[in-house]
Structure formats: C-alpha cells, structure tokens
Design a protein around this motif. Structure first.
Motif, PDB file in Angstrom:
ATOM      1  N   TYR A   1       0.497  -5.465  -0.350  1.00  0.00           N
ATOM      2  CA  TYR A   1      -0.405  -4.850  -0.632  1.00  0.00           C
ATOM      3  C   TYR A   1      -0.360  -4.052  -1.446  1.00  0.00           C
ATOM      4  O   TYR A   1      -1.055  -3.919  -2.990  1.00  0.00           O
ATOM      5  CB  TYR A   1      -1.596  -4.132   0.744  1.00  0.00           C
ATOM      6  CG  TYR A   1      -2.702  -3.609   0.124  1.00  0.00           C
ATOM      7  CD1 TYR A   1      -4.006  -4.208  -0.514  1.00  0.00           C
ATOM      8  CD2 TYR A   1      -2.850  -1.893  -0.062  1.00  0.00           C
ATOM      9  CE1 TYR A   1      -4.604  -3.760  -0.747  1.00  0.00           C
ATOM     10  CE2 TYR A   1      -3.873  -1.749  -0.705  1.00  0.00           C
ATOM     11  CZ  TYR A   1      -5.248  -2.717  -1.220  1.00  0.00           C
ATOM     12  OH  TYR A   1      -6.710  -2.266  -1.365  1.00  0.00           O
ATOM     13  N   PHE A   2       0.469  -2.879  -1.753  1.00  0.00           N
ATOM     14  CA  PHE A   2       0.709  -2.096  -2.373  1.00  0.00           C
ATOM     15  C   PHE A   2       1.711  -2.645  -3.662  1.00  0.00           C
ATOM     16  O   PHE A   2       1.314  -2.458  -4.641  1.00  0.00           O
ATOM     17  CB  PHE A   2       1.907  -0.544  -1.861  1.00  0.00           C
ATOM     18  CG  PHE A   2       2.417   0.520  -2.637  1.00  0.00           C
ATOM     19  CD1 PHE A   2       1.266   1.161  -2.613  1.00  0.00           C
ATOM     20  CD2 PHE A   2       3.509   0.410  -3.669  1.00  0.00           C
ATOM     21  CE1 PHE A   2       1.349   2.237  -3.912  1.00  0.00           C
ATOM     22  CE2 PHE A   2       3.879   0.824  -4.081  1.00  0.00           C
ATOM     23  CZ  PHE A   2       2.614   2.154  -4.670  1.00  0.00           C
ATOM     24  N   LEU A   3       2.353  -3.395  -3.051  1.00  0.00           N
ATOM     25  CA  LEU A   3       2.635  -4.398  -4.680  1.00  0.00           C
ATOM     26  C   LEU A   3       2.480  -4.562  -5.868  1.00  0.00           C
ATOM     27  O   LEU A   3       2.104  -5.650  -6.572  1.00  0.00           O
ATOM     28  CB  LEU A   3       4.409  -5.218  -4.256  1.00  0.00           C
ATOM     29  CG  LEU A   3       5.677  -4.543  -3.950  1.00  0.00           C
ATOM     30  CD1 LEU A   3       6.613  -5.472  -3.457  1.00  0.00           C
ATOM     31  CD2 LEU A   3       6.090  -3.263  -4.176  1.00  0.00           C
ATOM     32  N   ILE A   4       1.086  -5.538  -4.576  1.00  0.00           N
ATOM     33  CA  ILE A   4      -0.116  -5.765  -5.341  1.00  0.00           C
ATOM     34  C   ILE A   4      -0.265  -5.583  -6.950  1.00  0.00           C
ATOM     35  O   ILE A   4      -0.979  -5.837  -8.036  1.00  0.00           O
ATOM     36  CB  ILE A   4      -1.540  -6.871  -4.398  1.00  0.00           C
ATOM     37  CG1 ILE A   4      -0.687  -7.965  -3.611  1.00  0.00           C
ATOM     38  CG2 ILE A   4      -2.345  -7.059  -5.468  1.00  0.00           C
ATOM     39  CD1 ILE A   4      -2.060  -8.498  -3.081  1.00  0.00           C
TER      40      ILE A   4
ATOM     41  N   ILE B   1     -11.360   6.814  -6.148  1.00  0.00           N
ATOM     42  CA  ILE B   1     -10.043   7.459  -6.754  1.00  0.00           C
ATOM     43  C   ILE B   1     -10.400   6.418  -8.707  1.00  0.00           C
ATOM     44  O   ILE B   1     -10.062   6.889  -9.406  1.00  0.00           O
ATOM     45  CB  ILE B   1      -9.088   6.393  -5.965  1.00  0.00           C
ATOM     46  CG1 ILE B   1      -9.698   7.328  -4.756  1.00  0.00           C
ATOM     47  CG2 ILE B   1      -7.905   6.563  -7.147  1.00  0.00           C
ATOM     48  CD1 ILE B   1      -8.087   7.307  -3.677  1.00  0.00           C
ATOM     49  N   VAL B   2     -10.998   4.603  -7.964  1.00  0.00           N
ATOM     50  CA  VAL B   2     -10.493   4.962  -9.750  1.00  0.00           C
ATOM     51  C   VAL B   2     -11.797   4.610 -10.710  1.00  0.00           C
ATOM     52  O   VAL B   2     -12.204   5.091 -12.237  1.00  0.00           O
ATOM     53  CB  VAL B   2     -10.531   2.772  -9.423  1.00  0.00           C
ATOM     54  CG1 VAL B   2     -10.558   2.444 -10.548  1.00  0.00           C
ATOM     55  CG2 VAL B   2      -9.247   3.446  -8.171  1.00  0.00           C
TER      56      VAL B   2
ATOM     57  N   ALA C   1      -4.186   5.028 -10.956  1.00  0.00           N
ATOM     58  CA  ALA C   1      -5.633   5.552  -9.718  1.00  0.00           C
ATOM     59  C   ALA C   1      -5.351   3.975  -9.219  1.00  0.00           C
ATOM     60  O   ALA C   1      -5.441   4.502  -7.088  1.00  0.00           O
ATOM     61  CB  ALA C   1      -6.962   4.941 -10.449  1.00  0.00           C
ATOM     62  N   TYR C   2      -5.126   2.654  -9.174  1.00  0.00           N
ATOM     63  CA  TYR C   2      -4.658   1.848  -8.350  1.00  0.00           C
ATOM     64  C   TYR C   2      -3.722   1.828  -7.396  1.00  0.00           C
ATOM     65  O   TYR C   2      -4.173   2.065  -6.193  1.00  0.00           O
ATOM     66  CB  TYR C   2      -5.115   0.617  -9.311  1.00  0.00           C
ATOM     67  CG  TYR C   2      -6.233  -0.198  -9.724  1.00  0.00           C
ATOM     68  CD1 TYR C   2      -7.613  -0.425  -8.591  1.00  0.00           C
ATOM     69  CD2 TYR C   2      -6.968  -0.127 -11.080  1.00  0.00           C
ATOM     70  CE1 TYR C   2      -8.729  -1.348  -8.930  1.00  0.00           C
ATOM     71  CE2 TYR C   2      -7.674  -0.651 -11.147  1.00  0.00           C
ATOM     72  CZ  TYR C   2      -9.023  -1.154 -10.600  1.00  0.00           C
ATOM     73  OH  TYR C   2     -10.367  -1.375 -10.808  1.00  0.00           O
ATOM     74  N   MET C   3      -2.426   2.120  -8.105  1.00  0.00           N
ATOM     75  CA  MET C   3      -1.816   2.784  -6.631  1.00  0.00           C
ATOM     76  C   MET C   3      -1.942   3.572  -6.028  1.00  0.00           C
ATOM     77  O   MET C   3      -1.708   3.349  -4.354  1.00  0.00           O
ATOM     78  CB  MET C   3      -0.080   2.604  -7.470  1.00  0.00           C
ATOM     79  CG  MET C   3       0.147   1.950  -8.033  1.00  0.00           C
ATOM     80  SD  MET C   3       1.524   2.155  -9.234  1.00  0.00           S
ATOM     81  CE  MET C   3       2.617   2.478  -8.568  1.00  0.00           C
TER      82      MET C   3
END
Length: 435
Positions: free
Chosen positions: A32-35, A106-107, A148-150
């Motif tokens: 999920y994080f790598l997406i 966050i985003v 922000a997405y990360m």
C-alpha cells in the motif's frame, strides 16, 4: 482461489483463518505504501503501479476473506453471528470514515489549484490545451502533494497494523463452532460447483452485486458531482464524511430493525430509502443544505447495503449445511465470492465512470466542466444507481430464506448436531466396553 486454499489449510494453534491474516498484513502495508511512492525512473512507472496495486489487492483479499469468514467460527447462534456482523460492519465503515478524514485532511492542506483552460469548451483541442497547461504546473506544489499522499499512506498503514493486532489478540477462533474437517477431500472444482449450485446463494449474491455497483457508482462520483455540478468545491470532503458518519451511526439501527422485522423487510426498506433523495439532489437547484440532507439519507441506505447482505450470508451457509450434511469446510469459499464481487463491482464502477466521463469530455483538475460532463455526473449519481437498486430489490424478492425458513433451519441444525453428538457418545461407549 483464496477461499479454497483457506478451506484446505490445516488447523494450527492459532486457528485456520488467523495465520492468513497474520502473514498477509505486513506485506499488504508495504504494498500500500509503495502504491503512493513515486519512483525516480523515466520509464516503467505504469508497471510499478500495476505490480504493487495488484499485489496489494491480492494481499487484502488474503486478509478480508478469512476476516469475514470468522463470523462462522466464533458462534453457532444466528443472533450472535448477526450481532458480530453488525459490529464488524460498524467498525469497517468507521475505518472508512477515519481513512477518508485522515487522507482528506492531510492531502487537502496542500494547495493544488484548478487549471483554467482557454480551450475548455473546444473538445477537439482540449487534450492539447491540458497538456500545455500541465507542463507549466507548479513543480513545488506537485512535490508537496506527493509527500502528503505518502504521509497519509504511512498513517493509514499504522492504523492497519493496530487493527490487525487487536483482531489477532482479541478474537479466538473456535474449532468446535463449525465442522472444519471434510469427510472426503473435495477438489476446487467440486467445491465451487457445490457452492455455485446452491440457489439461495446465487440469488443473494446477484442482489448483492447490483446493490454494491449502485452504491459504488454513487460514492465514486459524488465528490465530482458536488465539486462541478453543484459547485461545492470546498465542501465535498465534508459531504463525504457526512455520508460515512451517517452510515456508521445507523448500522446499529438496522441491526435492531432486522431482528424486529426480519432481514428481507430490512433490505427493502433500507436500500430503497435512498431512491427519493437521489432523485431530489439532481432535480432541485444547487443547495448546500439539501445536499447534506441527501448525504445523510444516502449514508442511512449505505449502512443497510453494507450490513444486510453480509448478515444474510450465514443463513445461506446454514441452509447449505442442511442440504449437504456430509460436505463441510466450505465457509471460506462462500465468503470469498462475496469479497470477489465487491472487488469486481469496484472495477466495473471505475470503468463505467472513467469511460463515461472521458466520452463526455471531462478535464482533469479543470475549474469547471462542460455541460455534457455535468449531465453525465447526474446520471452516474442518480439515474443509474436508482435503476440498479430497483433491479437488486427484484432479485432480493426471489431470495427464499425468510424468517420462518431461518427458524426451521436453526431447529434442524440443532437436531442434526444433537444427533451427531449422541452418535459420537454411543460410539465412545461401545469402544470403551470393547476395551
């Protein structure tokens, strides 16, 4: 396939389902994080996202199927399983609310201004114009958006770990709650044939399919509808939160309703309750108060769509056990098809929305959209979901397990278990006398 492999997994000291949850969780979080990570490569980014997105969906399936099937392995009582399903769906919707709020906040703090296009209404030149405008987009803003997405992915991944730990430490899988061992080995095709030839399951899953597609189309396009058609660009995150909070708070009501009036009645009342509000939101002129009322009403119906089909599935499995008393261990296969159709409808919904909006001339990050796009969004959040809901209600009408049938099945299963227990006791007594 996951359901079949789970049904063939040997019993361990952690149970049969828990090891799947335990081992899929860390890899799902990494995927999920790598997406959301943007690799610094000139070519192959599409393959990067394709690989990790497919890996994430596969690992989530390895988590979701046993997690859902746990309902059948914590109690034999229908009322207790219904209660467990209600708690599970409440927490799932609450998790969706938290995820939406966390990522949205966050985003949302990153300033990503819309793009004004001088060629906006010229469909023949729109793609060229957008490409030129994208070339001049602020690089710093894009970097902030990536970060922000990360950050949001990291926070959500942490919640994933916390929830998995609570599940692993707080739920005890009971072997005696279901006959986990089959009398004879059953191949994948044999098990699939048995499950898919069960009439009540086919009718239930067909109704579930169209209900899920209706609400996924609504949820997937409601943000765009609020932003462009209604003009509430700065409110759409709050409107989505209103939908999910309404769904979370009304799941206990629908749990009470189904115990009081029956599951089929609850399905008719709950899912159909969204229809008048979906019509009103596209007929009435843009009004923020009306939009919030529709969001709350949609959340009430979403709660019914989340809870009731999942609550009806254990009844289907009980009916299957009565018709096939010598065939055990297929619970995970039943639940796996539910998970499969959830993902299938998500993909179909995304495909329908993307193709429809692209055909209408949708402009990414545009400050406004052509009239064709606004009309398409109205269809995707109103006319199409209403039609699908009506079709699903017709299919649920054909579903044969009502409250009277449930009571008969419950008594028949109790008699079957008592007969099996008395037979086992007599066998043990006979063996002891021989010894």
């Amino acid at each position: 396939m996951v359901g079949f492999f789970i049904s063939k997994t040997p019993w361990t000291r952690f149970g049969r389902l828990m090891p799947w949850i335990m081992f899929s969780t860390p890899f799902a979080i990494i995927s999920y994080f790598l997406i959301w990570f943007v690799p610094d490569i000139s070519t192959g980014q599409v393959m990067w996202y394709l690989v990790f997105y497919c890996a994430f969906q596969t690992l989530v399936t390895c988590f979701h199927v046993p997690y859902s099937a746990l309902t059948m392995f914590i109690s034999r009582e229908q009322s207790e399983r219904d209660s467990a399903t209600a708690y599970r769906m409440t927490v799932e919707v609450l998790g969706t609310v938290l995820g939406t709020a966390i990522q949205g906040q966050i985003v949302g703090k990153v300033d990503t201004p819309c793009i004004e296009s001088p060629f906006f209404f010229s469909l023949t030149n729109s793609s060229v114009a957008m490409e030129e405008l994208n070339m001049t987009h602020d690089t710093e803003s894009l970097t902030d958006t990536r970060n922000a997405y990360m950050i949001a992915a990291g926070v959500i991944g942490g919640l994933y770990i916390l929830c998995a730990l609570i599940l692993l430490l707080g739920v005890k899988e009971k072997r005696e709650s279901s006959e986990l061992q089959s009398d004879e080995p059953v191949s994948f095709l044999q098990g699939l044939k048995l499950v898919m030839n069960h009439g009540p399951y086919i009718k239930l899953i067909a109704g579930f399919l169209f209900t899920s597609l209706a609400f996924m189309l609504l949820e997937g396009n409601f943000a765009l509808f609020c932003t462009y058609t209604l003009g509430f660009r700065n409110e759409f995150q709050n409107i989505l939160l209103a939908i999910m909070l309404s769904a979370t708070l009304t799941i206990p009501f629908w749990q009470w309703f189904l115990t009081r009036f029956g599951k089929k009645t609850a399905v008719y009342m709950g899912i159909s309750s969204a229809i008048p509000f979906l019509i009103v939101v596209v007929v009435v002129d843009s009004n923020l108060f009306v939009t919030y009322v529709v969001a709350v009403a949609a959340g009430i119906s979403v709660a019914a769509a989340f809870l009731l089909p999942w609550s009806m599935l254990p009844d289907v499995i009980d009916d299957f056990k009565l018709q096939h008393p010598n065939s055990h261990g297929h619970e995970a296969i039943f639940f796996s098809f539910y998970v499969f159709f959830t993902k299938f409808t998500a993909g179909v919904s995304l495909g329908i929305s993307t193709l429809s909006l692209d055909f209408a001339g949708y402009q990414t990050r545009g400050c406004s959209q052509p009239d064709q796009v606004n009309f398409t969004l109205k269809m995707l959040v109103s006319a199409v979901p209403v039609g699908l809901i009506l079709l699903s209600l017709l299919l649920f009408k054909l579903y044969p397990i009502d409250e009277e049938k449930r009571r008969k099945n419950k008594k028949a299963l109790q008699d079957l278990r008592e007969e099996s227990n008395s037979s086992s006791e007599s066998d043990n007594t006979e063996l002891a006398s021989i010894v």
